[in-house]
Design a protein around this motif. Structure first.
Motif, short mmCIF file in Angstrom:
data_model
loop_
_atom_site.label_atom_id
_atom_site.label_comp_id
_atom_site.label_asym_id
_atom_site.label_seq_id
_atom_site.Cartn_x
_atom_site.Cartn_y
_atom_site.Cartn_z
N THR A 358 0.82 -1.21 0.00
CA THR A 358 0.00 0.00 0.00
C THR A 358 0.85 1.26 0.00
O THR A 358 0.61 2.19 -0.77
N ALA A 359 1.85 1.28 0.88
CA ALA A 359 2.72 2.45 0.96
C ALA A 359 3.47 2.66 -0.35
O ALA A 359 3.62 3.79 -0.82
N VAL A 643 4.31 7.20 3.56
CA VAL A 643 4.81 6.02 4.29
C VAL A 643 4.59 6.20 5.79
O VAL A 643 4.19 5.27 6.50
N THR A 644 4.84 7.41 6.27
CA THR A 644 4.64 7.71 7.69
C THR A 644 3.17 7.59 8.07
O THR A 644 2.80 6.96 9.06
N PHE A 645 2.30 8.22 7.26
CA PHE A 645 0.87 8.16 7.55
C PHE A 645 0.32 6.74 7.43
O PHE A 645 -0.58 6.34 8.16
N ASP A 646 0.87 5.98 6.49
CA ASP A 646 0.44 4.59 6.33
C ASP A 646 0.72 3.79 7.60
O ASP A 646 -0.11 2.99 8.05
N ARG A 647 1.90 4.01 8.22
CA ARG A 647 2.22 3.30 9.46
C ARG A 647 1.36 3.80 10.62
O ARG A 647 0.92 3.00 11.46
N ILE A 648 1.10 5.10 10.68
CA ILE A 648 0.21 5.63 11.74
C ILE A 648 -1.17 5.01 11.61
O ILE A 648 -1.78 4.58 12.60
N LYS A 748 -10.70 -2.14 2.86
CA LYS A 748 -9.55 -3.02 3.05
C LYS A 748 -8.32 -2.40 2.41
O LYS A 748 -8.40 -1.70 1.43
N LYS A 749 -7.23 -2.65 3.05
CA LYS A 749 -5.95 -2.11 2.60
C LYS A 749 -5.56 -2.75 1.27
O LYS A 749 -5.64 -3.95 1.13
N TRP A 750 -5.12 -1.96 0.30
CA TRP A 750 -4.74 -2.49 -1.00
C TRP A 750 -3.56 -3.43 -0.84
O TRP A 750 -2.55 -3.09 -0.26
N GLY A 751 -3.70 -4.62 -1.35
CA GLY A 751 -2.61 -5.58 -1.28
C GLY A 751 -2.54 -6.32 0.04
O GLY A 751 -1.60 -7.03 0.33
#
Length: 757
Positions: A358-359, A643-648, A748-751
């Motif tokens: 996703t990231a 990438v940061t927001f994806d982890r948050i 749902k998260k892509w992938g």
């Protein structure tokens, strides 16, 4: 046997890659066309205007198209390979000719209207271009072996009458002067006294000639007769062409730029390979293989689309390696995290690859948006940069996302590396036993001592101080705008010896083109950049290039921009930045939430403004490649931020519901600590390439490289210390208003199989 089969399959794929690349790469490289800045040549942007005396003439689309076709015929007569002629903005024609040896002659033949007239000694028209048969001009040799041009006439009787009339006049008035583009004020009487008259030739007529053939002779070279025949066969231009932008590059400059930038690229890419092998071990080896395939595929695709490789284009390929590495690093860092919580190598690989997708997807899509905007609004070499950046992003998904996972999957699923985390750069002492059931959110990092959230006011203060200082400096020092955004002429000359400002000033004053704006550069101060406030005419550029070549022994680079084009470039640059930023924010808001989109735009403005401020302080020239650098950094910065927001977002889901500010601060802090290692590694790999371009690359992309270096550091800083902190403050307001943050579970998260916030 099954394990051995996967290892064999891996090795077989490597052999296939090597067997495909080795015999074809030389052919692909030879097929790729080089731009002006890599082999010399010139580019001219013509404004199509009515002919003198025909101001009421309408410049229609057909007129411009016919003019472009006439220019194409003339270029064919010049024998130039792969010319580029493009109609722009309805009434403009951009011509790019790479590899032209005699640039002055080529430009003269392109811009001349080619109105052929035969006149007597009193300048009365006796015959004109309408009396010639179409395609009847040919280059030939006379009986003495001298190069000549022969013309076929439509009516032999008319020529007989003209020659009969002239033969009756006493010498020296019995001449038939042949003119190309006779202008009001020109006269045979005035030109005959000059060493280099404007008319082509002026033979004396002593008898009546009953023939449909005319011979034009003079002190011609073979090349000149070929060009003249070609331009006459192409016909007169139906309009007048006015140069409003031009740039020319000497062949020696081009070859030096090509060799130095390729060397810089090799050094930068080699540094990345060494880092990946040292830090990531087995996955690093797979990354190196996929990167080699990545570079090869980019060149193949660029060859297929018949692209023209420019200096910024090579930089785009090298920077694309950094983007491809980023996708690998994202995946490998996630795999290492899964290994540390005690998962098996196979399970860690499956989970890490899914979680990273996703990231990678979101980050590359935003960079693609910036590249697309740059392509749409860019000109010339900037379009080449954007084209290669777009190709790079698309190829990343083939190599870094797909091919590298297949290769690493074969090795992982062979079972040979089970219980061998050292092959992934993870010491056994850092791995938690499976029975502890440690979550990746609880993993320790090298940055655990840093409290990002509770120290955010320090970061805000630092950025505010830098911003205010930048505003003050910009209002007093101002930007050192290049001719792209203002107007004028820029001359870059090179010498085999060390230059001084006094020496250069003395030489250009002798030419009759003095300037006080002279800047020396190069390792040995052997390069001088001279700027003039006025845009030069074609004749002035011809004089400048001829004289400077004689003075310094090397054909200089000359760029001239009219006020109209300068304003348009500045306007388009600002528009490109605004549209790119808006598109990225909308995408981020759609994929995440509006608060993250708002935080992203603040960090992007922060990065762009910091780059502008530093360029103002250092008095570095801001040209069109600077805008390319800013847009590239916009892509990189938002890449980091996503990438940061994806982890948050992922860590928020694991907490299910946030009820206090401290819980939210803990999640943000841990997310930043987990992604900071990846951010440092990614920016380090790109910085390796950028520094290589800065030190070893061509002078033409030095400012571009400096802008990238500043932007990379600023982008990493803003993603961690600004964007995430702004989002935290906005989220705290929501928390206080609602009493808690619920996690949405519809999407749902892509992938991945994991739901998102």
């Amino acid at each position: 046997m099954k394990a051995r089969g996967r290892i064999v399959a891996f090795l077989l794929l490597i052999v296939i890659f090597a067997g495909t690349i080795s015999p074809t790469v030389a052919g692909v490289l030879n097929n790729i066309k080089l731009g002006l800045d890599l082999q010399g040549g010139f580019e001219v942007l013509y404004q199509v205007e009515p002919l003198k005396g025909k101001e009421d003439q309408k410049i229609t689309e057909k007129v411009v198209t016919d003019t472009a076709a006439a220019l194409d015929n003339r270029i064919n007569a010049l024998g130039v390979n792969e010319p580029s002629i493009q109609v722009e903005s309805g009434n403009r024609i951009r011509v790019q000719l790479a590899g032209v040896e005699d640039q002055n002659k080529a430009r003269e033949l392109l811009s001349t209207e080619a109105n052929l007239t035969f006149r007597d000694s009193d300048d009365n028209i006796m015959l004109d271009g309408n009396d010639l048969k179409q395609g009847g001009a040919k280059d030939a040799f006379n009986q003495q072996g001298q190069p000549i041009v022969t013309l076929k006439l439509k009516d032999a009787n008319k020529f007989a009458e003209v020659t009969s009339e002239l033969a009756a006049k006493p010498a020296p008035y019995n001449v038939l002067a042949i003119w190309l583009d006779y202008q009001d004020g020109d006269s045979y009487a005035a030109e005959i006294l000059k060493k280099d008259p404007k008319f082509i030739s002026a033979p004396r007529v002593s008898q009546r000639i009953s023939s449909d053939s005319v011979e034009i002779s003079g002190s011609f070279t073979v090349e000149e007769t070929k060009s003249l025949a070609g331009i006459l066969n192409a016909g007169a231009l139906p309009v007048q062409l006015k140069e409003i932008y031009s740039t020319s590059v000497g062949a020696q400059f081009g070859s030096q730029a090509l060799s130095s930038t390729i060397l810089a690229g090799i050094i930068g890419v080699a540094a990345i390979f060494i880092f990946m092998l040292f830090y990531y071990r087995l996955p690093g080896l797979v990354a190196v293989i996929s990167l080699v395939v990545y570079i090869f595929l980019i060149l193949v695709v660029f060859d297929w689309i018949n692209g023209v490789l420019t200096l910024p284009g090579i930089a785009a390929i090298v920077l694309g390696v950094g983007m491809a590495v980023d996708a690998n690093i994202l995946t490998y860092e996630r795999i290492r995290e899964e290994l540390r919580v005690g998962k098996s190598v196979k399970k860690a690989f499956d989970t890490g690859a899914k979680e990273a997708f996703t990231a990678i997807f979101d980050a590359n899509i935003t960079t693609l948006l910036a590249a697309a905007v740059l392509f749409f609004f860019g000109t010339s070499s900037v379009k080449g940069f954007a084209t290669l950046l777009i190709i790079s992003i698309l190829v990343v998904f083939i190599t870094a996302v797909w091919a590298s996972r297949i290769l690493l999957g074969l090795l992982v699923n062979s079972g040979y590396f089970d219980n061998k985390p050292g092959w992934f750069g993870i010491p056994k002492k850092r791995i938690h036993p499976p029975e502890e059931e440690v979550d990746t959110l609880d993993l320790s990092t090298k940055f655990d001592r840093i409290d990002f959230v509770h120290n955010r006011k320090i970061f805000y203060t630092l950025s505010i101080v830098l911003t205010i200082a930048g505003i003050i400096l910009l209002s007093t020092i101002h930007l050192n705008l290049g001719i792209d955004f203002s107007k004028g002429t820029r001359v870059e000359l090179q010498s085999t010896e060390t230059l001084t400002k006094e020496f250069v000033a003395e030489k250009i004053e002798k030419i009759g083109l003095p300037s006080e704006d002279i800047v020396l550069s190069g390792d040995k101060s052997n390069v001088a950049v001279i700027r003039y406030k006025q845009d030069f005419t074609q004749d002035e550029i011809k004089k400048l290039k001829t004289e400077m070549t004689q003075q310094f022994g090397i054909d200089p680079n000359v760029s001239s921009v009219s006020p109209t084009v300068g304003k348009e470039l500045a306007k388009n640059a600002i528009k490109a930045l605004l549209i790119a930023a808006l598109g990225i924010v909308i995408y981020v808001a759609f994929r995440f939430e509006w608060r993250m989109g708002f935080a992203s735009i603040i960090s992007l403005v922060h990065d762009a403004f910091l780059m502008v401020s530093i360029f103002s302080i250092l008095r570095l020239e801001v040209d069109i490649t600077f805008i390319a650098a800013v847009l590239t950094i916009v892509g990189y910065s938002i890449n980091d931020t996503i990438v940061t927001f994806d982890r948050i977002r992922e860590n928020l889901h694991r907490s299910k519901k946030i009820t206090t500010e401290e819980e939210l601060a803990t999640i943000v802090n841990k997310s930043l600590r987990q992604t900071l290692g990846r951010s440092v590694n990614t920016v380090l790999t790109v910085i390796l390439v950028t520094v290589a371009l800065l030190i070893f690359g061509a002078e033409g992309i030095r400012n571009f490289s400096i802008a990238l270096l500043i932007g990379l550091i600023a982008g990493t800083y803003s993603s961690i210390f600004i964007a995430a902190q702004i989002w935290f403050d906005l989220k705290v307001k929501e928390l206080r208003k609602t009493g808690g943050i619920e996690v949405k579970k519809e999407e749902k998260k892509w992938g991945s199989d994991e739901p998102v916030v």
